[in-house]
Design a protein around this motif. Structure first.
Motif, PDB file in Angstrom:
ATOM      1  N   PHE A  71      17.191 -26.639 -31.349  1.00 32.47           N
ATOM      2  CA  PHE A  71      16.853 -26.469 -29.950  1.00 32.47           C
ATOM      3  C   PHE A  71      17.003 -24.771 -29.389  1.00 32.47           C
ATOM      4  N   SER A  87       9.048 -30.646 -33.967  1.00 34.87           N
ATOM      5  CA  SER A  87       9.369 -30.727 -32.301  1.00 34.87           C
ATOM      6  C   SER A  87       9.439 -29.585 -31.595  1.00 34.87           C
ATOM      7  N   THR A  93       3.852 -31.956 -28.060  1.00 31.67           N
ATOM      8  CA  THR A  93       4.993 -31.421 -28.402  1.00 31.67           C
ATOM      9  C   THR A  93       5.526 -31.925 -29.656  1.00 31.67           C
ATOM     10  N   HIS A 137      14.462 -31.926 -32.028  1.00 25.07           N
ATOM     11  CA  HIS A 137      14.372 -33.509 -31.780  1.00 25.07           C
ATOM     12  C   HIS A 137      13.980 -33.889 -33.197  1.00 25.07           C
ATOM     13  N   TYR A 191      13.871 -33.508 -26.554  1.00 21.90           N
ATOM     14  CA  TYR A 191      14.713 -32.307 -27.259  1.00 21.90           C
ATOM     15  C   TYR A 191      16.118 -32.615 -27.524  1.00 21.90           C
ATOM     16  N   SER A 196       9.545 -29.572 -21.777  1.00 23.92           N
ATOM     17  CA  SER A 196      10.756 -29.906 -22.816  1.00 23.92           C
ATOM     18  C   SER A 196       9.825 -30.646 -23.955  1.00 23.92           C
ATOM     19  N   THR A 207      11.551 -31.359 -17.708  1.00 23.35           N
ATOM     20  CA  THR A 207      12.469 -31.920 -18.757  1.00 23.35           C
ATOM     21  C   THR A 207      12.362 -33.409 -18.876  1.00 23.35           C
ATOM     22  N   GLN A 209       9.347 -27.258 -27.516  1.00 28.43           N
ATOM     23  CA  GLN A 209       8.930 -27.252 -26.140  1.00 28.43           C
ATOM     24  C   GLN A 209       7.758 -26.302 -25.936  1.00 28.43           C
ATOM     25  N   ALA A 259      12.637 -27.758 -30.378  1.00 32.04           N
ATOM     26  CA  ALA A 259      13.248 -28.549 -29.306  1.00 32.04           C
ATOM     27  C   ALA A 259      14.389 -29.299 -30.162  1.00 32.04           C
TER      28      ALA A 259
END
Ligand SMILES: [Zn+2]
Length: 257
Positions: free
Chosen positions: A126, A96, A35, A92, A115, A112, A136, A98, A90
């Motif tokens: 996101f 990143s 991820t 993050h 995130y 996920s 999650t 999902q 995501a």
């Protein structure tokens, strides 16, 4: 196909049986989907790794070019065995994602990864993704975690620097994501002077700049000149490194409390 036959936990991590791959495996596996580049999700030694281009490049920076035998860039829906996978931002850290698993016949499962739904100046926002099952991360899911507004925190930092102009302000921040986010927030709050960074942050800051993230002028914390804002990984604060700064104001940028 039932959800529990599509994806389930094993001692090596989340395993997708019809696709024969693991997501963010804990131990080396023949095929991993990753991820993002944080060390608790991305590990070296897997036979093949599929991830976003940026996550693959970040893994190469952190672990060396030989972190896996085969890299596959995630670009659009991709067939793996009996499922289709796709990667979605995501919010993050840079790169990143999902990961959505769509079986031919059965529920769509979204994993996920870490995130962030708040605006993050250093990566794509996101993306809400339609799915039937949402797995999650919940690191900061407990109600005790009430994170303050990042823009207000950056303003507090700059206010302290204005109030104590002779004191260096040392901010502890992890090398991937947090450091660059602090820098970008300080820039957005109006701090245009050079920012000094610890050597452990340099390669990933350089990579963000290569990827088009404007971090403004950065200098080495070894020779900070007039830089009043200095960033270092949290580990540096327990080392003699910190003693070179006289009467510093010390802060940490972290979700942990
Ligand atoms: Zn993470």
């Amino acid at each position: 196909m039932r959800a529990e036959d599509i994806l389930y936990p094993t001692d090596k991590g989340l395993y997708c049986a019809p696709g024969d791959f693991y997501i963010d495996p804990l131990r080396p596996v023949p095929r991993a989907l990753v991820t993002h580049g944080h060390a608790d999700h991305a590990r070296p030694g897997n036979g093949a790794v599929m991830a976003t281009r940026q996550t693959l490049e970040i893994m190469a920076i952190r672990y060396g070019e030989d972190f896996t035998a085969a890299r596959q860039i995630a670009e659009g829906p991709t067939r793996i065995g009996g499922v289709t996978v796709s990667f979605h931002p995501a919010g993050h850290v840079l790169g990143s994602a999902q990961i959505l698993i769509t079986p031919d016949n059965g529920p769509r499962i979204l994993v996920s990864g870490d995130y962030c739904r708040a605006p993050n100046p250093v990566c794509l926002p996101f993306e809400p993704v339609a799915c039937d099952i949402f797995i999650t991360e919940a690191t900061f899911g407990l109600p005790v975690f009430r994170h303050p507004d990042p823009i207000a925190e950056a303003a507090r930092l700059l206010a302290s620097m204005a109030e104590f102009p002779d004191r260096p302000h040392l901010v502890g921040a992890y090398a991937l994501g947090k450091a660059q986010r602090v820098i970008a927030l300080a820039r957005a709050a109006g701090h245009t002077a050079p920012i000094a960074i610890h050597g452990a942050l340099k390669r990933l800051c350089d990579y963000h700049v290569e990827q088009g993230i404007d971090l403004g002028p950065l200098v080495s914390a070894t020779d900070p000149g007039d830089a009043q804002l200095i960033l270092a990984p949290p580990s540096a604060f327990a080392s003699p490194w910190v003693q070179r700064f006289r009467d510093p104001v010390i802060a940490y940028a972290s979700g942990w409390m």
